[in-house]
Design a protein around this motif. Structure first.
Motif, mmCIF file in Angstrom:
data_model
loop_
_atom_site.group_PDB
_atom_site.id
_atom_site.type_symbol
_atom_site.label_atom_id
_atom_site.label_comp_id
_atom_site.label_asym_id
_atom_site.label_seq_id
_atom_site.Cartn_x
_atom_site.Cartn_y
_atom_site.Cartn_z
ATOM 1 N N LEU C 109 0.806 -1.214 0.000
ATOM 2 C CA LEU C 109 0.000 0.000 0.000
ATOM 3 C C LEU C 109 0.839 1.263 0.000
ATOM 4 O O LEU C 109 0.312 2.360 0.116
ATOM 5 N N ARG C 110 2.149 1.089 -0.083
ATOM 6 C CA ARG C 110 2.985 2.278 -0.061
ATOM 7 C C ARG C 110 2.711 3.112 -1.318
ATOM 8 O O ARG C 110 2.609 2.582 -2.407
ATOM 9 N N GLY C 111 2.569 4.426 -1.122
ATOM 10 C CA GLY C 111 2.365 5.278 -2.286
ATOM 11 C C GLY C 111 0.917 5.375 -2.737
ATOM 12 O O GLY C 111 0.618 6.030 -3.703
ATOM 13 N N THR C 112 -0.001 4.712 -2.033
ATOM 14 C CA THR C 112 -1.413 4.935 -2.349
ATOM 15 C C THR C 112 -1.931 6.014 -1.407
ATOM 16 O O THR C 112 -1.158 6.716 -0.791
ATOM 17 N N GLN C 113 -3.241 6.134 -1.315
ATOM 18 C CA GLN C 113 -3.773 7.220 -0.489
ATOM 19 C C GLN C 113 -3.374 7.033 0.980
ATOM 20 O O GLN C 113 -3.140 5.929 1.456
ATOM 21 N N ARG C 114 -3.340 8.151 1.689
ATOM 22 C CA ARG C 114 -2.778 8.221 3.030
ATOM 23 C C ARG C 114 -3.480 7.280 4.018
ATOM 24 O O ARG C 114 -2.848 6.717 4.908
ATOM 25 N N LEU C 115 -4.796 7.123 3.879
ATOM 26 C CA LEU C 115 -5.524 6.383 4.900
ATOM 27 C C LEU C 115 -5.517 4.874 4.658
ATOM 28 O O LEU C 115 -5.895 4.114 5.540
ATOM 29 N N ALA C 116 -5.095 4.443 3.467
ATOM 30 C CA ALA C 116 -5.144 3.010 3.176
ATOM 31 C C ALA C 116 -4.312 2.186 4.160
ATOM 32 O O ALA C 116 -4.811 1.216 4.731
ATOM 33 N N PRO C 117 -3.037 2.546 4.417
ATOM 34 C CA PRO C 117 -2.273 1.755 5.379
ATOM 35 C C PRO C 117 -2.854 1.820 6.789
ATOM 36 O O PRO C 117 -2.767 0.856 7.538
ATOM 37 N N LEU C 118 -3.472 2.937 7.119
ATOM 38 C CA LEU C 118 -4.064 3.061 8.457
ATOM 39 C C LEU C 118 -5.181 2.036 8.645
ATOM 40 O O LEU C 118 -5.251 1.340 9.664
ATOM 41 N N ILE C 119 -6.048 1.921 7.639
ATOM 42 C CA ILE C 119 -7.155 0.965 7.733
ATOM 43 C C ILE C 119 -6.601 -0.451 7.729
ATOM 44 O O ILE C 119 -7.044 -1.323 8.485
ATOM 45 N N SER C 120 -5.606 -0.671 6.886
ATOM 46 C CA SER C 120 -4.978 -1.982 6.842
ATOM 47 C C SER C 120 -4.397 -2.324 8.216
ATOM 48 O O SER C 120 -4.498 -3.466 8.683
ATOM 49 N N ALA C 121 -3.815 -1.329 8.872
ATOM 50 C CA ALA C 121 -3.229 -1.558 10.196
ATOM 51 C C ALA C 121 -4.305 -1.875 11.221
ATOM 52 O O ALA C 121 -4.121 -2.757 12.076
ATOM 53 N N ILE C 122 -5.433 -1.175 11.130
ATOM 54 C CA ILE C 122 -6.517 -1.471 12.070
ATOM 55 C C ILE C 122 -7.017 -2.893 11.847
ATOM 56 O O ILE C 122 -7.233 -3.652 12.791
ATOM 57 N N GLY C 123 -7.157 -3.267 10.567
ATOM 58 C CA GLY C 123 -7.572 -4.638 10.259
ATOM 59 C C GLY C 123 -6.574 -5.648 10.797
ATOM 60 O O GLY C 123 -6.948 -6.669 11.381
ATOM 61 N N MET C 124 -5.295 -5.343 10.631
ATOM 62 C CA MET C 124 -4.242 -6.237 11.116
ATOM 63 C C MET C 124 -4.316 -6.363 12.633
ATOM 64 O O MET C 124 -4.106 -7.452 13.179
ATOM 65 N N SER C 125 -4.587 -5.256 13.294
ATOM 66 C CA SER C 125 -4.681 -5.279 14.755
ATOM 67 C C SER C 125 -5.811 -6.209 15.206
ATOM 68 O O SER C 125 -5.632 -7.045 16.090
#
Lengths: 504, 277, 319
Positions: C109-125
């Motif tokens: 998700l690097r280089g996509t929109q700013r919130l994408a990794p954040l949501i991915s991180a919440i899902g991972m959590s």
């Protein structure tokens, strides 16, 4: 196809290297966590059960999967597709048998006892299959140029736009008629009420995050304010749902302004942590302010929703009418559920309608402009603080309405319903939907809230799957399910614009 | 120093009076005791080598920085005067009506070209929409204001030859178009002073000539004052009525383009004859 | 002079309690600080809030606990060896989790929109919590104390004793040592240099031959390793691990990172210690229930006056 052998030799080596590395990583990950299951014995002693078999299986299956995935991404079609396909069918088929309780399940040679674990490995197999097909397609198209990628993006945006304009009305019609179809039994409608609540919350938060670009991780606080406002008004002062709805919205908006005023100067992620903190503070206060909020047990005996003055009660108090007596119907518990369902649909559609209108107002354009470039906004004489505050307050207001509805539906409220994870889920709905896309948000809510409802039987695996799906959707569509932006006003109309696009 | 003060006497057509402006960042003095006057219906060019403090000067005038010392007086319409150094950044655009463009273009890239120009008319439209309340119900006066705003946007789109791409995202335009759009956007705020930060940077000679005529027509048709930072001498010398030269944060010369061209101090600053570092 | 004597008496009376809170606060603060470093490093390099970091810490705690149990069955009872094994194994295996999470959920998700990794991180959590609940069971795991006892610092007339536990000494010393080593790593080695280069400008760094993927991976590995140390400390200190423990600690540590100025390593440690002290003193003198409210309120106050935290570089607006 003839070129495959010459390029596949280094590909195979590369894939083998990746697989070897994966064996190591999987071993490290699972050796203690899976291999030693700790158990608490009586007297607070601990012991463990070894499950090295599970570890070994993971160390075999995952690297094979990785091997095939690298091959598939390298453009090799057949081996990954065939093996992936077979594994998908086998693992999923077995899992279905197992979940259905078929005795056959026990006789199949399977890596894991639990059907769900096999199914999760099945998902991995689907991944390989998909990658093989995609790899083949990319290969046929050759190297992508920048123009091709831009064209592909434009095409995707167009598809998203068309999907939204078709899907939107269909979803609304479906939502309205579903209680009257054979599938619309009580349990389904009850679940849909929950889904619609989140659709509304998603649309509300979309104003803050999607339009104004403010990262709010404490949105659930305003939901809580709305819920407790109705609970208190109903219990202490005997207000009905309809009387307290505007008060709940106004109070939530007020909280939004109170929080927003000092902190909206903060940029991006600093704002995120402060809103997160605010959400936690509200929850802690709800837990500890026993005399006002009822503490961890919450508040019960909240007046349930009524039909504009007519309660849904089997035995109304003497001299009063109830919904079914007034309309001369047989009493049915579905009346209230159906009514709740339509109330939340109306509330959600109001949220949607207001959002769409707001986008085309000067304030809506200023929100989007702020999201894009705050500095330029200031140079144009736009007051950033006030503009952000309105977004915050309006978003909070809709959360307050939704919270009030939640309290009226449940009949009780407790701090447990307003944890950080709720905020995270609502935010995920907005982002997964494709920020700014109303239909996308509705779809994401249906997926994220509907899925765990469907998976209710898998209790233990429910949230595991939920978290995994969140990651997978994000990986699959980083911009969200339906990401596109329609200008708020057009000079030339749509047809001419497309033509102009072709010319330029 | 006192000579510089004496030279600055507010005349009837004075638009902006910069008096003894100093801006310090920690130990660095970016602007050192600069005074000059910009007039209505004139293009005031500001030139100087890199790092001379030109953009910092703009940031002080448009409220992005608070000057350490000094006074910035804007003589608005109907005798209103504004002390810019005391105003919040966004109020300078809103009340004093100073508009600006940026050295590295700052458009709302995801929004359409037309929307960029509508955002620029935010304050007027906000009022007309009764702070959104009346607008939500489609109040007629708001609809009229919206239509007027659109007409004004169309006027500027035609003037900047962007009418054909009005519905495209601003970020998708070529560089030269983006520069012109930024000027159009600034003009949509109805400014009485327009500050342009290197508008010709990155333009080819033809685009640059276009820009000259656009700026001249803005000056002549709207009677506003322009403040222009530019490195492209063909632009500055060609259209400026008055030029201020900065070097190391100080004003080293001031005058008509002809004066500046022959000023030994300016030549020294640009060519570094006396071996300054 | 009467009042002075009175004051002295009062101080003398209050001092043991104060010292005790100080000790508890520093211990807690060390743990928060170690977790906060993971947040701050990841934020510094790729600008994302790694919401799964709290859960990485939880996994570190679990793995340390399992190592301790295995030590018991193998008959290793010499405490220093136990500690060393816990440290090495838990750090190594938890680092693998840090690496995998980045590789699977963030790198694509690097280089996509700013919130994408954040949501991915919440899902991972959410995923990691439920994964641990599945493989280790939902019940809290009690761990018997390994290091007990301590030295008495102060005693009060009524018998209240301010004690400095040996474990607390170990925790604080280990934290100081790790911090020192870590500072050296970042300032003196080529890895540290690569990391700082990526923080400044990732694209330029990669053009100059820095292996960006590897640098980011190593950042996650180091962050996870430090979180594992924190997890081990908490296992020894509270000895009550459950799958949900990462959430609260994660939020606290993230608060600490922001308080200290996100992106700044000393800031993370300072923020951690401050949050620890606020918690300890607030619980001691006021009510334990509202200690988190106090921590968040102080964060808000600090951010209002210093928008980039205590040691964060002030953002200079470039226009």
């Amino acid at each position: 196809m003839t070129a495959v052998p010459s390029t596949s030799a280094p590909l195979v080596i590369q894939a083998a290297k990746e697989a070897a590395w994966t064996i190591l990583v999987v071993g490290l990950l699972s050796f203690l966590m899976v291999g030693y299951q700790t158990e608490v014995l009586q007297g607070q002693q601990m012991s463990f059960v070894n499950r090295f078999g599970d570890v070994i299986w993971a160390m075999v299956l995952i690297p094979i999967g990785r091997f095939l995935l690298v091959l598939a991404r390298g453009g090799l079609l057949l081996p990954p597709a065939v093996l992936g396909g077979i594994a998908t069918l086998y693992l999923f088929g077995a899992a279905v048998l197992g979940l259905a309780g078929s005795p056959l399940y026990g006789q199949l040679p399977l890596p894991y006892d639990q059907p769900m674990v096999n199914a999760i490995f099945g998902v991995g197999a689907v991944f390989i299959l998909a990658a093989a097909i995609k790899g083949q397609r990319d290969r046929r198209r050759g190297a992508q140029t920048l123009e091709m990628r831009e064209a592909a993006e434009a095409r995707q945006a167009r598809i998203a736009r068309n999907m939204s304009s078709i899907l939107g009305p269909i979803l609304i019609v479906l939502a309205i008629v579903i209680p009257w179809t054979p599938w619309g039994d009580r349990a389904v409608v009850d679940s849909l009420v929950l889904v619609m609540t989140y659709v509304m919350l998603g649309w509300g938060l979309n104003i803050v995050v999607g339009l104004a670009g403010l990262l709010d991780l404490g949105y659930v606080a305003f939901y809580a304010v709305g819920a407790y406002t109705y609970a208190k008004l109903s219990i202490a002062l005997g207000f009905t749902f309809w009387e307290s709805l505007p008060i709940a919205g106004a109070l939530a908006a007020l909280f939004g302004v109170l929080l927003g005023f000092p902190v909206l100067r903060l940029r991006g992620d600093y704002l995120a942590i402060v809103t997160l903190g605010f959400g936690e503070i509200i929850r802690i206060v709800l837990i500890n302010w026993q005399s006002f909020t009822g503490g961890p047990n919450g508040l019960g005996n909240i007046t349930r929703i009524d039909f504009f003055g007519l309660p849904f009660e089997r035995n109304p108090a003497p001299g009063t009418e109830s919904f079914h007596t007034f309309f001369g119907l047989e009493f049915a518990s579905t009346h209230r559920v159906f009514f709740l369902y339509y109330v939340i649909i109306v509330l959600a559609l109001i949220t949607n309608f207001v959002t769409i209108r707001l986008r085309k107002m000067p304030i809506g354009r200023a929100w989007e402009a702020l999201r894009e470039d705050e500095t330029a906004c200031r140079a144009l004489g736009i007051n950033p603080t006030n503009t952000k505050l309105t977004a915050f307050a309006i978003g909070a207001m809709f959360a307050g309405f939704a919270g009030s509805f939640f309290a009226a539906r449940q009949g009780f409220v407790s701090p447990e319903s307003f944890t950080f994870i709720e905020s995270a889920v609502i935010l995920a709905i907005v982002v997964l939907g494709g920020m700014g896309s109303q239909v996308g948000v509705a779809l994401a809510a249906l997926l994220l809230i509907g899925l765990p409802e469907v998976l209710r039987d898998l209790s233990l695996y429910r949230m595991l799957v939920f978290g995994g799906v969140m990651v997978l959707i994000m990986l699959w569509r980083p911009k969200g399910l339906l990401a596109y932006r329609e200008p708020t006003l057009l000079l030339h109309g749509r047809r001419k614009r497309n033509k102009a696009g072709v010319q330029s | 120093m006192s000579a510089a003060m004496a030279a600055v006497s507010p005349a009837a057509d004075t638009l902006l009076n910069v008096e003894r402006l100093t801006m310090r960042f920690g130990g660095l003095i970016a602007i050192n005791d600069v005074s000059f006057v910009a007039k209505r219906r004139q293009i005031t060019g500001i030139i100087g080598p890199n790092g001379a403090g030109k953009t910092t000067l703009f940031n002080c005038i448009t409220g992005f920085y608070k000057p350490t010392v000094g006074r910035l007086t804007l003589h608005g319409d109907a005798g209103h005067t504004y002390l810019l150094e005391q105003m919040d950044g966004f109020r300078i655009g809103q009340k004093a009506r100073v508009a600006r463009t940026f050295q590295n273009i700052r458009l709302f890239t995801g929004m359409s070209v037309l929307e960029n120009l509508m955002v620029a008319q935010h304050n007027k439209l906000m009022l007309a929409s009764g702070y959104t309340v009346l607008g939500l119900f489609g109040w007629p006066s708001f609809r009229r204001a919206e239509r007027d705003a659109r007409d004004k946007a169309v006027h500027w789109l035609e003037k900047t030859r962007l009418i054909g791409v009005a519905d495209q995202p601003a970020g998708s335009l070529p560089y030269g178009d983006q520069r012109r759009l930024e000027i159009a956007r600034a003009m949509c705020t109805d400014p009485i002073m327009l500050c342009l930060d290197e508008p010709a940077a990155g333009l080819n000679p033809r685009e640059s000539a276009d820009l000259n005529s656009l700026l001249l027509s803005i000056r002549d048709e709207f009677g506003i004052g322009l403040l222009l930072i530019e490195h492209d001498m063909s632009v500055v010398m060609g259209i400026s009525d008055h030029i201020v030269v900065l070097d190391y944060g100080r004003k080293i010369a001031e005058g008509t383009p002809l004066d500046i061209r022959n000023d030994p101090a300016v030549i020294r600053a640009y060519l570094g004859e006396d071996g300054q570092e | 002079m009467e009042w002075l004597f009175e004051l002295f008496h009062q101080v003398n009376y209050e001092l043991p309690k104060f010292v005790q809170f100080l000790i508890v606060g520093l211990t807690l603060g060390s743990i928060y600080g170690l977790i906060a470093i993971g947040y701050t490093m990841v934020y510094g390099i790729i600008g994302m809030i790694n919401f799964a970091h709290g859960d990485i810490y939880m996994i570190g705690a679990f793995q340390a606990m399992i190592v301790l149990l295995i030590c018991g069955t193998l008959g290793i009872s010499w405490v220093p060896l136990q500690l060393l094994l816990m440290l090495v194994v838990a750090v190594a295996l938890t680092a693998a989790y840090g690496w995998s999470v980045e590789r699977i959920a963030y790198r694509p998700l690097r280089g996509t929109q700013r919130l994408a990794p954040l949501i991915s991180a919440i899902g991972m959590s959410i995923f990691l919590q439920n994964y641990v609940q599945l493989v280790q069971g939902p019940r809290p795991k009690p761990v018997e104390p390994v290091i007990s006892g301590g030295v008495t610092v102060l005693t009060r007339a009524d018998g209240f004793v301010a004690q400095l536990g040996y474990l607390q000494i170990v925790i604080v010393l280990l934290t100081v040592a790790l911090m020192a080593g870590f500072t050296l790593l970042i300032t003196r080695t080529s890895l540290g240099r690569a990391q700082r280069a990526c923080e400044q400008d990732m694209k330029m760094a990669s053009l100059l031959g820095v292996n960006v993927d590897r640098t980011i991976s190593l950042t996650f590995v180091m962050g996870a390793g430090l979180a594992a140390v924190a997890g081990m400390m908490v296992t020894l200190y509270w000895g009550n691990n459950d799958f949900h423990m990462g959430f609260n600690a994660g939020i606290k540590a993230f608060t600490a990172a922001v308080l200290g100025g996100i992106g700044s390593l000393p800031g993370a440690m300072l923020g951690g210690v401050l949050i620890g002290l606020i918690e300890a003193f607030w619980s001691g003198y006021f009510t334990a229930e509202y200690k988190d409210v106090a921590a968040f309120s102080i964060l808000v106050l600090v951010l209002i006056f210093r928008p980039t935290g205590l040691l964060g570089r002030p953002e200079v607006e470039k226009v």
